[in-house]
Design a protein around this motif. Sequence first.
Motif, PDB file in Angstrom:
ATOM      1  N   VAL A 292     -15.227  39.290  51.015  1.00  0.00           N
ATOM      2  CA  VAL A 292     -16.655  38.994  51.161  1.00  0.00           C
ATOM      3  C   VAL A 292     -17.482  40.009  50.386  1.00  0.00           C
ATOM      4  CG1 VAL A 292     -18.554  38.845  52.834  1.00  0.00           C
ATOM      5  CG2 VAL A 292     -16.301  37.902  53.396  1.00  0.00           C
ATOM      6  N   MET A 293     -16.954  41.218  50.254  1.00  0.00           N
ATOM      7  CA  MET A 293     -17.635  42.300  49.559  1.00  0.00           C
ATOM      8  C   MET A 293     -16.646  42.948  48.595  1.00  0.00           C
ATOM      9  SD  MET A 293     -19.494  45.586  51.318  1.00  0.00           S
ATOM     10  CE  MET A 293     -19.841  47.062  50.356  1.00  0.00           C
ATOM     11  N   ARG A 294     -17.141  43.370  47.436  1.00  0.00           N
ATOM     12  CA  ARG A 294     -16.290  44.081  46.495  1.00  0.00           C
ATOM     13  C   ARG A 294     -17.139  45.003  45.631  1.00  0.00           C
ATOM     14  NH1 ARG A 294     -15.990  41.766  41.244  1.00  0.00           N
ATOM     15  NH2 ARG A 294     -17.283  39.893  41.028  1.00  0.00           N
ATOM     16  N   ILE A 295     -16.513  46.074  45.164  1.00  0.00           N
ATOM     17  CA  ILE A 295     -17.169  46.996  44.248  1.00  0.00           C
ATOM     18  C   ILE A 295     -16.453  46.883  42.906  1.00  0.00           C
ATOM     19  CG2 ILE A 295     -17.865  49.372  43.814  1.00  0.00           C
ATOM     20  CD1 ILE A 295     -19.097  48.086  46.338  1.00  0.00           C
ATOM     21  N   PRO A 296     -17.090  46.318  41.897  1.00  0.00           N
ATOM     22  CA  PRO A 296     -16.399  46.112  40.617  1.00  0.00           C
ATOM     23  C   PRO A 296     -16.175  47.431  39.877  1.00  0.00           C
ATOM     24  CG  PRO A 296     -18.708  45.530  40.404  1.00  0.00           C
ATOM     25  CD  PRO A 296     -18.480  45.826  41.857  1.00  0.00           C
ATOM     26  N   VAL A 297     -15.057  47.523  39.195  1.00  0.00           N
ATOM     27  CA  VAL A 297     -14.768  48.655  38.320  1.00  0.00           C
ATOM     28  C   VAL A 297     -15.138  48.252  36.906  1.00  0.00           C
ATOM     29  CG1 VAL A 297     -12.967  50.144  37.388  1.00  0.00           C
ATOM     30  CG2 VAL A 297     -12.952  49.543  39.821  1.00  0.00           C
ATOM     31  N   HIS A 298     -16.145  48.923  36.353  1.00  0.00           N
ATOM     32  CA  HIS A 298     -16.638  48.565  35.022  1.00  0.00           C
ATOM     33  C   HIS A 298     -15.687  49.043  33.922  1.00  0.00           C
ATOM     34  CE1 HIS A 298     -19.694  47.758  31.910  1.00  0.00           C
ATOM     35  NE2 HIS A 298     -19.261  48.877  31.348  1.00  0.00           N
ATOM     36  N   ALA A 299     -15.152  50.258  34.087  1.00  0.00           N
ATOM     37  CA  ALA A 299     -14.272  50.820  33.063  1.00  0.00           C
ATOM     38  C   ALA A 299     -13.360  51.861  33.693  1.00  0.00           C
ATOM     39  CB  ALA A 299     -15.083  51.452  31.934  1.00  0.00           C
ATOM     40  N   THR A 300     -12.172  52.004  33.104  1.00  0.00           N
ATOM     41  CA  THR A 300     -11.205  53.007  33.542  1.00  0.00           C
ATOM     42  C   THR A 300     -10.818  53.874  32.356  1.00  0.00           C
ATOM     43  OG1 THR A 300     -10.325  51.457  35.183  1.00  0.00           O
ATOM     44  CG2 THR A 300      -8.990  53.384  34.683  1.00  0.00           C
ATOM     45  N   PHE A 301     -10.806  55.199  32.554  1.00  0.00           N
ATOM     46  CA  PHE A 301     -10.414  56.145  31.520  1.00  0.00           C
ATOM     47  C   PHE A 301      -9.283  57.027  32.042  1.00  0.00           C
ATOM     48  CE2 PHE A 301     -14.826  55.139  30.628  1.00  0.00           C
ATOM     49  CZ  PHE A 301     -14.890  55.066  29.235  1.00  0.00           C
ATOM     50  N   PRO A 302      -8.361  57.457  31.179  1.00  0.00           N
ATOM     51  CA  PRO A 302      -7.397  58.467  31.612  1.00  0.00           C
ATOM     52  C   PRO A 302      -8.126  59.749  32.018  1.00  0.00           C
ATOM     53  CG  PRO A 302      -6.776  57.519  29.493  1.00  0.00           C
ATOM     54  CD  PRO A 302      -8.168  57.054  29.780  1.00  0.00           C
ATOM     55  N   LEU A 303      -7.502  60.548  32.874  1.00  0.00           N
ATOM     56  CA  LEU A 303      -8.125  61.781  33.357  1.00  0.00           C
ATOM     57  C   LEU A 303      -8.610  62.661  32.208  1.00  0.00           C
ATOM     58  CD1 LEU A 303      -8.762  63.750  35.701  1.00  0.00           C
ATOM     59  CD2 LEU A 303      -6.433  64.635  35.461  1.00  0.00           C
ATOM     60  N   GLU A 304      -7.792  62.778  31.160  1.00  0.00           N
ATOM     61  CA  GLU A 304      -8.153  63.659  30.045  1.00  0.00           C
ATOM     62  C   GLU A 304      -9.378  63.163  29.278  1.00  0.00           C
ATOM     63  OE1 GLU A 304      -4.017  64.522  31.158  1.00  0.00           O
ATOM     64  OE2 GLU A 304      -5.154  62.684  30.802  1.00  0.00           O
ATOM     65  N   ARG A 305      -9.770  61.919  29.504  1.00  0.00           N
ATOM     66  CA  ARG A 305     -10.952  61.394  28.814  1.00  0.00           C
ATOM     67  C   ARG A 305     -12.157  61.324  29.756  1.00  0.00           C
ATOM     68  NH1 ARG A 305      -9.754  55.863  26.183  1.00  0.00           N
ATOM     69  NH2 ARG A 305     -11.976  56.122  25.634  1.00  0.00           N
ATOM     70  N   ALA A 306     -12.238  62.265  30.677  1.00  0.00           N
ATOM     71  CA  ALA A 306     -13.392  62.326  31.586  1.00  0.00           C
ATOM     72  C   ALA A 306     -14.698  62.472  30.806  1.00  0.00           C
ATOM     73  CB  ALA A 306     -13.224  63.485  32.562  1.00  0.00           C
ATOM     74  N   GLU A 307     -14.643  63.158  29.657  1.00  0.00           N
ATOM     75  CA  GLU A 307     -15.854  63.298  28.841  1.00  0.00           C
ATOM     76  C   GLU A 307     -16.389  61.926  28.430  1.00  0.00           C
ATOM     77  OE1 GLU A 307     -17.276  64.885  24.434  1.00  0.00           O
ATOM     78  OE2 GLU A 307     -15.467  65.740  25.332  1.00  0.00           O
ATOM     79  N   ASP A 308     -15.496  61.038  27.977  1.00  0.00           N
ATOM     80  CA  ASP A 308     -15.930  59.692  27.582  1.00  0.00           C
ATOM     81  C   ASP A 308     -16.514  58.929  28.764  1.00  0.00           C
ATOM     82  OD1 ASP A 308     -15.041  60.142  25.001  1.00  0.00           O
ATOM     83  OD2 ASP A 308     -13.062  59.289  25.381  1.00  0.00           O
ATOM     84  N   ALA A 309     -15.906  59.112  29.943  1.00  0.00           N
ATOM     85  CA  ALA A 309     -16.431  58.458  31.146  1.00  0.00           C
ATOM     86  C   ALA A 309     -17.846  58.937  31.439  1.00  0.00           C
ATOM     87  CB  ALA A 309     -15.513  58.743  32.329  1.00  0.00           C
ATOM     88  N   HIS A 310     -18.091  60.226  31.267  1.00  0.00           N
ATOM     89  CA  HIS A 310     -19.428  60.765  31.531  1.00  0.00           C
ATOM     90  C   HIS A 310     -20.436  60.327  30.474  1.00  0.00           C
ATOM     91  CE1 HIS A 310     -19.273  63.904  34.887  1.00  0.00           C
ATOM     92  NE2 HIS A 310     -18.145  63.247  34.952  1.00  0.00           N
ATOM     93  N   TRP A 311     -19.994  60.183  29.232  1.00  0.00           N
ATOM     94  CA  TRP A 311     -20.922  59.675  28.219  1.00  0.00           C
ATOM     95  C   TRP A 311     -21.345  58.245  28.555  1.00  0.00           C
ATOM     96  CZ3 TRP A 311     -23.825  62.532  25.571  1.00  0.00           C
ATOM     97  CH2 TRP A 311     -23.392  63.721  24.971  1.00  0.00           C
ATOM     98  N   MET A 312     -20.420  57.437  29.050  1.00  0.00           N
ATOM     99  CA  MET A 312     -20.775  56.079  29.467  1.00  0.00           C
ATOM    100  C   MET A 312     -21.794  56.131  30.599  1.00  0.00           C
ATOM    101  SD  MET A 312     -18.308  52.980  30.821  1.00  0.00           S
ATOM    102  CE  MET A 312     -17.851  52.455  29.156  1.00  0.00           C
ATOM    103  N   LEU A 313     -21.597  57.043  31.535  1.00  0.00           N
ATOM    104  CA  LEU A 313     -22.544  57.205  32.643  1.00  0.00           C
ATOM    105  C   LEU A 313     -23.910  57.649  32.119  1.00  0.00           C
ATOM    106  CD1 LEU A 313     -22.309  57.081  35.828  1.00  0.00           C
ATOM    107  CD2 LEU A 313     -22.136  59.579  35.745  1.00  0.00           C
ATOM    108  N   GLU A 314     -23.907  58.592  31.160  1.00  0.00           N
ATOM    109  CA  GLU A 314     -25.162  59.088  30.591  1.00  0.00           C
ATOM    110  C   GLU A 314     -25.948  57.971  29.916  1.00  0.00           C
ATOM    111  OE1 GLU A 314     -26.514  62.475  30.407  1.00  0.00           O
ATOM    112  OE2 GLU A 314     -25.171  62.501  32.137  1.00  0.00           O
ATOM    113  N   ARG A 315     -25.232  57.065  29.263  1.00  0.00           N
ATOM    114  CA  ARG A 315     -25.895  55.963  28.549  1.00  0.00           C
ATOM    115  C   ARG A 315     -26.263  54.813  29.481  1.00  0.00           C
ATOM    116  NH1 ARG A 315     -21.713  57.350  24.664  1.00  0.00           N
ATOM    117  NH2 ARG A 315     -20.414  55.672  25.498  1.00  0.00           N
ATOM    118  N   ASN A 316     -25.898  54.949  30.749  1.00  0.00           N
ATOM    119  CA  ASN A 316     -26.223  53.936  31.755  1.00  0.00           C
ATOM    120  C   ASN A 316     -25.671  52.569  31.368  1.00  0.00           C
ATOM    121  OD1 ASN A 316     -27.401  53.341  34.273  1.00  0.00           O
ATOM    122  ND2 ASN A 316     -29.233  52.522  33.304  1.00  0.00           N
ATOM    123  N   GLU A 317     -24.461  52.554  30.838  1.00  0.00           N
ATOM    124  CA  GLU A 317     -23.858  51.311  30.377  1.00  0.00           C
ATOM    125  C   GLU A 317     -23.119  50.573  31.482  1.00  0.00           C
ATOM    126  OE1 GLU A 317     -22.902  52.805  25.780  1.00  0.00           O
ATOM    127  OE2 GLU A 317     -21.286  52.610  27.238  1.00  0.00           O
TER     128      GLU A 317
END
Length: 327
Positions: A292-317
Amino acid sequence: MRAVVCEGFGDPSVLRAVERPVPGIGAGEVLVRVAAAGVNRPDATQRLGLYPPPPGVTDIPGLDIAGEIVACGAEVGAWRAGDVVCALIPGGGYAEYAAAPAATCLPVPAGLEMRSAAALPEVCFTAWTKLMEAGRLGFGESVLIQGGTSGVGLAAIQMARALRGARVIVTASTAEKRAQAEAFGADAAIDYRVDDWPDQVRKANAGLGVDVILDAQGGDYVPRELALLSEGGRLVLLGAHRGVESTINVRDLIRRRLSIVGSVIRSRTLAEKRAIAKSLVENVWPLLAKGVMRIPVHATFPLERAEDAHWMLERNEQAGKIVLDVR
């Protein structure tokens, strides 16, 4: 163990993969072999030096995880090594192992994989406390959620509809995000980049003010949001991305019986967090297990690519959660 830390404060380029000792655990804690970790706005705020970990908490970012318990301290209740859990933690999620309070560990809802489970704790704890505790959302009331396609926003939409039968209005920047918010149950989705967004909110609510507003912007939004509230309405502030100061009409606040409430999770007591976890398992986890409820995962990054994950967050994508695959 592998971990990601902030080497200084600044943009996502300060994130570095390092080797750290496996954390020890004390009474009331479990050690989790992390399979996946959520990436959240508070992580970015910590990276900027604006949201330091509480005293005694690791400097490794990361507030929610999913994985397997590999060791237990004393007084952990029914949890045992081998149990698969998701957990809200005060820090340390960007690592192969993390210490978690047993009180804020939750069972993984039936049918969910690890990355989906890692997307749950922070947004569900946050949405529940903001809507049900700080906002006191009543049955059949109306709520405006600023940023409706964040993880918290999507969780709040679904909780408000499923648990309170509320009329839900959200704001989002793009047509795609607004369509997603409506697909998750919002009655109306409005572009907050247009200057007349408060008028559009009223129009979407049959010309009336709303009962509750969830907002992480602050600043110049606050007086406009107070004007949008119905009599006795509640404005719940989660952050201050647009500024830490606002000018408000105090007399109007008194006359219309309005409330402004600030709310955070990280600094709350363990007893408070345990009570929230109990409420989630009783009220929200059945909705997740049934789909009935779900939280979608927009993107998954390997741990070592946390920087890329944060850039996606910064760009509000993102529309939903960003997750690190620690395995």
